[in-house]
Design an enzyme around this catalytic site. Structure first.
Site, mmCIF file in Angstrom:
data_model
loop_
_atom_site.group_PDB
_atom_site.id
_atom_site.type_symbol
_atom_site.label_atom_id
_atom_site.label_comp_id
_atom_site.label_asym_id
_atom_site.label_seq_id
_atom_site.Cartn_x
_atom_site.Cartn_y
_atom_site.Cartn_z
ATOM 1 N N ASP A 49 -21.663 47.646 50.771
ATOM 2 C CA ASP A 49 -22.194 48.964 50.390
ATOM 3 C C ASP A 49 -21.836 49.291 48.939
ATOM 4 O O ASP A 49 -22.293 50.292 48.375
ATOM 5 C CB ASP A 49 -21.747 50.061 51.365
ATOM 6 N N SER A 50 -21.063 48.411 48.289
ATOM 7 C CA SER A 50 -20.857 48.509 46.842
ATOM 8 C C SER A 50 -22.199 48.478 46.110
ATOM 9 O O SER A 50 -22.288 48.876 44.949
ATOM 10 C CB SER A 50 -19.963 47.364 46.349
ATOM 11 N N ASP A 88 -22.562 45.280 55.415
ATOM 12 C CA ASP A 88 -21.726 46.479 55.598
ATOM 13 C C ASP A 88 -22.470 47.549 56.376
ATOM 14 O O ASP A 88 -23.634 47.851 56.087
ATOM 15 C CB ASP A 88 -21.376 47.076 54.222
ATOM 16 N N LYS A 118 -19.889 44.439 58.930
ATOM 17 C CA LYS A 118 -18.522 44.784 58.513
ATOM 18 C C LYS A 118 -18.331 46.286 58.645
ATOM 19 O O LYS A 118 -19.205 47.069 58.248
ATOM 20 C CB LYS A 118 -18.252 44.335 57.072
ATOM 21 N N GLU A 120 -15.403 49.461 57.996
ATOM 22 C CA GLU A 120 -14.128 49.839 57.371
ATOM 23 C C GLU A 120 -13.268 50.597 58.378
ATOM 24 O O GLU A 120 -13.788 51.374 59.190
ATOM 25 C CB GLU A 120 -14.389 50.727 56.147
ATOM 26 N N GLU A 186 -8.083 44.880 51.241
ATOM 27 C CA GLU A 186 -8.411 45.321 49.876
ATOM 28 C C GLU A 186 -7.242 46.066 49.248
ATOM 29 O O GLU A 186 -6.693 47.008 49.837
ATOM 30 C CB GLU A 186 -9.677 46.210 49.890
HETATM 31 O O1 KIV Z 1 -18.814 46.782 49.553
HETATM 32 C C1 KIV Z 1 -18.280 45.718 49.180
HETATM 33 O O2 KIV Z 1 -18.762 45.022 48.281
HETATM 34 C C2 KIV Z 1 -17.058 45.314 49.861
HETATM 35 C C3 KIV Z 1 -16.289 44.171 49.280
HETATM 36 C C4 KIV Z 1 -15.739 44.551 47.979
HETATM 37 C C5 KIV Z 1 -15.262 43.667 50.199
HETATM 38 O O3 KIV Z 1 -16.690 45.885 50.837
#
Ligand code: KIV
Length: 281
Positions: A49-50, A88, A118, A120, A186
Site C-alpha cells: 500500500d506504499s 497488501d 499481507k 498489518e 519493519e
Molecule cells: O507497503 C509496503 O510497501 C510495505 C513494505 C514496505 C513492507 O508494506
C-alpha cells in the site's frame, strides 16, 4: 520450470520452508514493467500500500483503497511468472470483522490472481489471520512499525526499543501461531530482529530490521532512487534513476526548443512503399 516448460510459481509453503535457509529476496512492484524487471530476481513481489505514497503522492497509506490495490495488483500480475505475488490489504479493509477481512481478501485474490495477502498488526490481528488461513487465504503478517498505525505511533519511529521489545516479540509470536506463512519486521532494532528470527518458526522479512532476518524487502522506487520525498536510513540506493531521468528530460526539453528533436531518423516521409520491420518508414 515444469516438464511442460511452464515456469512454476513460488508458493506460500515454499516460502515457509525457506526458514533459516538462503535469504529471501523481496521487493515491491506496482506496475507491469517493474514486475517484469523484478520477477526473475525475487522470491516475493509485494504490491504494497506504499503505492499510495510512492505513485499517487498521498501523505500516508491511510487513504489507499481496495480498488487501488486491485488495479495495481492486476497490472503486476501481468508481469509475473515466477515469484510469489502478495498484495497488501489497505487500511479499513480488514479490521472491522472477520467476515469483512474474508470478503475483501477473497475479492483481492479472485480479481488479481495473487496467492497471498499481507495484513498489518500483531496480537490484535492474530484471530483474523487464523480465520483467513483456515479458509484458504495465505497471510503474510507485518509487525514492528506498521505504517497504517502512524497516528497511533505519532510518526514513523523505530519500534521495540528497550522494554517495548517484548511487545513486538509477542506480536511476532502471535501471528506465527495464528498461521501466517511469513512476517515482515519493519524498523526494529537488530537484537530484537535477531531474537524474533531465532525464536519463531516462520521466515522474518526485514525492512530496517538488520541482516539477522530470514529475508529482506525494500520499496523498489526507494532502491532505484526514484522516490525522493524522504530517504529512510534503512534504504540502500543501488542507482539514482531519478537523477538520470531528470537529466534526460532536461535534454529532451532543450532539443525541442532548439529544434534538434525530432531529427531526420524520427520523421516519416510520404512514400507508402517502404516497409521496414513492419513499420512504414
Ligand atoms: O507497503 C509496503 O510497501 C510495505 C513494505 C514496505 C513492507 O508494506
Amino acid at each position: 520450470m515444469s516438464a511442460a516448460g511452464v515456469v512454476k510459481a513460488i508458493t506460500p509453503p515454499n516460502i515457509r520452508a525457506r526458514k533459516g535457509s538462503t535469504p529471501l529476496v523481496c521487493l515491491t512492484a506496482y506496475t507491469t514493467p517493474v514486475a517484469r524487471l523484478v520477477d526473475g530476481h525475487c522470491d516475493i513481489v509485494l504490491v504494497g500500500d506504499s503505492v499510495g505514497m510512492v505513485l499517487h503522492g498521498l501523505p500516508s497509506t491511510l487513504s489507499v483503497t481496495l480498488d487501488m490495490m486491485i488495479m495495481h495488483a492486476k497490472a503486476v500480475r501481468r508481469g509475473m511468472e515466477r515469484a510469489l505475488l502478495v498484495v497488501d490489504m489497505p487500511f479499513g479493509s480488514y479490521e472491522e470483522s472477520l467476515e469483512q477481512a474474508f470478503r475483501n481478501s477473497a475479492r483481492l485474490m479472485a480479481e488479481t490472481g495473487c496467492a497471498a495477502v499481507k495484513l498489518e498488526g500483531g496480537a490484535t490481528i492474530a484471530e483474523t489471520i487464523r480465520f483467513l488461513t483456515a479458509r484458504g487465504i495465505p497471510v503474510m503478517a507485518h509487525v514492528g512499525l506498521t505504517p497504517q498505525a502512524v497516528n497511533v505511533f505519532g510518526g514513523y519511529r523505530v519500534q521495540g526499543r528497550g522494554e517495548d521489545a517484548d511487545r513486538i516479540w509477542r506480536d511476532a509470536l502471535a501471528v506465527s501461531e495464528a498461521g501466517a506463512f511469513s512476517v515482515v519486521l519493519e524498523k526494529v532494532p537488530e537484537p530484537l530482529a535477531r531474537r524474533i528470527t531465532e525464536e519463531i518458526p516462520i521466515p522474518t522479512i526485514g525492512i530496517g530490521a538488520s541482516a539477522a532476518c530470514d529475508g529482506q524487502i525494500l520499496v523498489v522506487d526507494d532502491m532505484l532512487g526514484l522516490f525522493g520525498d524522504f530517504r529512510p536510513k534503512f534504504v540502500k540506493r543501488y542507482v539514482e534513476l531519478g537523477e538520470a531521468a531528470s537529466a534526460a528530460i532536461e535534454a529532451y526539453a532543450c532539443d525541442v526548443k532548439e529544434r534538434r528533436f525530432p531529427a531526420a531518423e524520427h520523421v516519416f516521409g510520404d512514400e507508402l512503399k517502404a516497409i521496414n520491420g513492419g513499420e512504414a518508414t
